[in-house]
Design a protein around this motif. Sequence first.
Motif, PDB file in Angstrom:
ATOM      1  N   ASN A   8      -3.687   2.756  -3.389  1.00 15.44           N
ATOM      2  CA  ASN A   8      -2.875   2.708  -4.612  1.00 15.44           C
ATOM      3  C   ASN A   8      -3.541   3.278  -5.847  1.00 15.44           C
ATOM      4  O   ASN A   8      -3.154   2.967  -6.965  1.00 15.44           O
ATOM      5  CB  ASN A   8      -2.407   1.270  -4.894  1.00 15.44           C
ATOM      6  CG  ASN A   8      -1.553   0.730  -3.780  1.00 15.44           C
ATOM      7  OD1 ASN A   8      -0.871   1.472  -3.095  1.00 15.44           O
ATOM      8  ND2 ASN A   8      -1.597  -0.575  -3.583  1.00 15.44           N
ATOM      9  N   VAL A  23       0.865  -1.183   0.000  1.00 15.16           N
ATOM     10  CA  VAL A  23       0.000   0.000   0.000  1.00 15.16           C
ATOM     11  C   VAL A  23       0.898   1.227   0.000  1.00 15.16           C
ATOM     12  O   VAL A  23       1.652   1.459   0.943  1.00 15.16           O
ATOM     13  CB  VAL A  23      -0.932   0.023   1.231  1.00 15.16           C
ATOM     14  CG1 VAL A  23      -1.724   1.320   1.288  1.00 15.16           C
ATOM     15  CG2 VAL A  23      -1.868  -1.181   1.218  1.00 15.16           C
ATOM     16  N   ARG A  24       0.837   2.001  -1.075  1.00 16.88           N
ATOM     17  CA  ARG A  24       1.654   3.218  -1.181  1.00 16.88           C
ATOM     18  C   ARG A  24       0.847   4.478  -0.930  1.00 16.88           C
ATOM     19  O   ARG A  24       1.370   5.455  -0.418  1.00 16.88           O
ATOM     20  CB  ARG A  24       2.311   3.304  -2.554  1.00 16.88           C
ATOM     21  CG  ARG A  24       3.409   2.299  -2.767  1.00 16.88           C
ATOM     22  CD  ARG A  24       4.172   2.626  -4.020  1.00 16.88           C
ATOM     23  NE  ARG A  24       5.140   1.588  -4.338  1.00 16.88           N
ATOM     24  CZ  ARG A  24       5.755   1.507  -5.502  1.00 16.88           C
ATOM     25  NH1 ARG A  24       5.508   2.396  -6.454  1.00 16.88           N
ATOM     26  NH2 ARG A  24       6.623   0.540  -5.721  1.00 16.88           N
ATOM     27  N   THR A  72       3.900  -1.229 -10.582  1.00 13.10           N
ATOM     28  CA  THR A  72       2.772  -0.356 -10.276  1.00 13.10           C
ATOM     29  C   THR A  72       1.906  -1.060  -9.237  1.00 13.10           C
ATOM     30  O   THR A  72       1.382  -2.142  -9.514  1.00 13.10           O
ATOM     31  CB  THR A  72       1.936  -0.055 -11.538  1.00 13.10           C
ATOM     32  OG1 THR A  72       2.777   0.579 -12.499  1.00 13.10           O
ATOM     33  CG2 THR A  72       0.766   0.853 -11.206  1.00 13.10           C
ATOM     34  N   PRO A  73       1.779  -0.489  -8.026  1.00 14.62           N
ATOM     35  CA  PRO A  73       0.959  -1.134  -6.992  1.00 14.62           C
ATOM     36  C   PRO A  73      -0.473  -1.360  -7.470  1.00 14.62           C
ATOM     37  O   PRO A  73      -1.042  -0.537  -8.185  1.00 14.62           O
ATOM     38  CB  PRO A  73       0.993  -0.139  -5.827  1.00 14.62           C
ATOM     39  CG  PRO A  73       2.199   0.692  -6.068  1.00 14.62           C
ATOM     40  CD  PRO A  73       2.351   0.768  -7.559  1.00 14.62           C
TER      41      PRO A  73
END
Length: 142
Positions: free
Chosen positions: A65, A9-10, A106-107
């Motif tokens: 995200n 989780v960004r 890419t999350p």
Amino acid sequence: GLASKEDEVRTVDVLVFNASTSPEVFLEWVEGTIITQDLSNSIVAEFTAKLTPTNASTRIVVVANKSLSSIASGFAGKNKAQIMEMLSHSWTGNWPADGASTNGYTPIPMYGETVVPGINSSMVVSSPIPLTRMLARIDVVT
């Protein structure tokens, strides 16, 4: 077990709806901050989001995200179903999910929600909100 990059989780966006109305009415959008996650030990990510207090039953929707900042201004006056339609996202080609592609990693966007009896200024949602990966794969074979 160990979590994978697919669990990362960004970014976190929080949507708040009045769950005591039908249809549920949008109250606010907040970007989460101070996101912490140790993928080597847990799939749990913790974050902070300052929500406006209310005594109404409230649905908290978490989108991970996928930043909603470019569309959040269009949420005002809408209900939950209308906003959920606005969250649709498309991607052409392969999702860069392994970090080995030229585009990197890419999350994966994720979604989860919970209902709380209200929100106060010192509230902590201590029960995890399970997130579901929002990625569908369709292989077309001719």
